[in-house]
Scaffold this motif. Sequence first.
Motif, PDB file in Angstrom:
ATOM      1  N   ARG A  63       0.839  -1.204   0.000  1.00 62.99           N
ATOM      2  CA  ARG A  63       0.000   0.000   0.000  1.00 62.99           C
ATOM      3  C   ARG A  63       0.877   1.258   0.000  1.00 62.99           C
ATOM      4  O   ARG A  63       0.595   2.219  -0.707  1.00 62.99           O
ATOM      5  CB  ARG A  63      -0.928   0.011   1.212  1.00 62.99           C
ATOM      6  CG  ARG A  63      -1.947   1.133   1.166  1.00 62.99           C
ATOM      7  CD  ARG A  63      -2.922   1.119   2.328  1.00 62.99           C
ATOM      8  NE  ARG A  63      -3.300  -0.228   2.718  1.00 62.99           N
ATOM      9  CZ  ARG A  63      -3.278  -0.666   3.979  1.00 62.99           C
ATOM     10  NH1 ARG A  63      -2.905   0.114   4.962  1.00 62.99           N
ATOM     11  NH2 ARG A  63      -3.647  -1.905   4.252  1.00 62.99           N
ATOM     12  N   LYS A 118      -9.156   2.916  -5.380  1.00 64.04           N
ATOM     13  CA  LYS A 118      -9.477   3.484  -4.073  1.00 64.04           C
ATOM     14  C   LYS A 118     -10.957   3.791  -4.069  1.00 64.04           C
ATOM     15  O   LYS A 118     -11.456   4.497  -4.947  1.00 64.04           O
ATOM     16  CB  LYS A 118      -8.675   4.762  -3.802  1.00 64.04           C
ATOM     17  CG  LYS A 118      -7.273   4.510  -3.363  1.00 64.04           C
ATOM     18  CD  LYS A 118      -6.627   5.774  -2.831  1.00 64.04           C
ATOM     19  CE  LYS A 118      -5.231   5.477  -2.341  1.00 64.04           C
ATOM     20  NZ  LYS A 118      -4.589   6.676  -1.798  1.00 64.04           N
ATOM     21  N   SER A 178       1.326   9.550  -5.431  1.00 62.41           N
ATOM     22  CA  SER A 178       1.716  10.915  -5.060  1.00 62.41           C
ATOM     23  C   SER A 178       2.587  11.576  -6.127  1.00 62.41           C
ATOM     24  O   SER A 178       2.640  12.799  -6.220  1.00 62.41           O
ATOM     25  CB  SER A 178       2.437  10.922  -3.712  1.00 62.41           C
ATOM     26  OG  SER A 178       3.731  10.369  -3.821  1.00 62.41           O
ATOM     27  N   ASP A 213       0.848   4.146  -2.772  1.00 64.91           N
ATOM     28  CA  ASP A 213       0.617   5.538  -2.361  1.00 64.91           C
ATOM     29  C   ASP A 213       1.742   6.455  -2.829  1.00 64.91           C
ATOM     30  O   ASP A 213       1.498   7.585  -3.252  1.00 64.91           O
ATOM     31  CB  ASP A 213       0.439   5.642  -0.848  1.00 64.91           C
ATOM     32  CG  ASP A 213      -0.893   5.081  -0.373  1.00 64.91           C
ATOM     33  OD1 ASP A 213      -1.824   4.935  -1.217  1.00 64.91           O
ATOM     34  OD2 ASP A 213      -1.014   4.771   0.832  1.00 64.91           O
TER      35      ASP A 213
END
Length: 114
Positions: A54, A112, A62, A58
Motif C-alpha cells: 500500500r 481506491k 503521489s 501511495d
Amino acid sequence: MLTTVATGALLVLGVPALAQAPAKQPPAQSQTQSQPTIRSVQVVDVKDLSPDVRKQVDELVSRTSEQDLQSLRTSIDASPTISSALKAKGVTSAQVVAINIDEKGMLTMFTKTA
C-alpha cells in the motif's frame, strides 16, 4: 519495482509515461519489444493490500499527475475487456489510482473507494 512496472504499464495502455525515457533509447522499436501483452486483468482495492505494498502504491500515486491519471482512465474506458473487469467489481475507471503489468501479462488495477 512496482514504480517501474507501473510506468511501463502506462505505456502499454497508450498513456504518457510518468518518467521520461532515456535520451539514447531508440524510438518506438525498443518500447514495443519490452511491452507485455495483457493476458488477464485483476482489480484490487488499495485498502486490501499489505501495508508495505500500500505504501508503494501511495508513493506512486503521489508522483502521478492528474493529467496522467486522466489519460490512464481514458485508456481503460476505451478497452471493453479492461473496463468490464472494473464493472464486475463494482468500480469505475475514476477509482483507478495505479496499475501494474507483470511479466506474464497480468494487469492489476489498484482502486481506491470512498
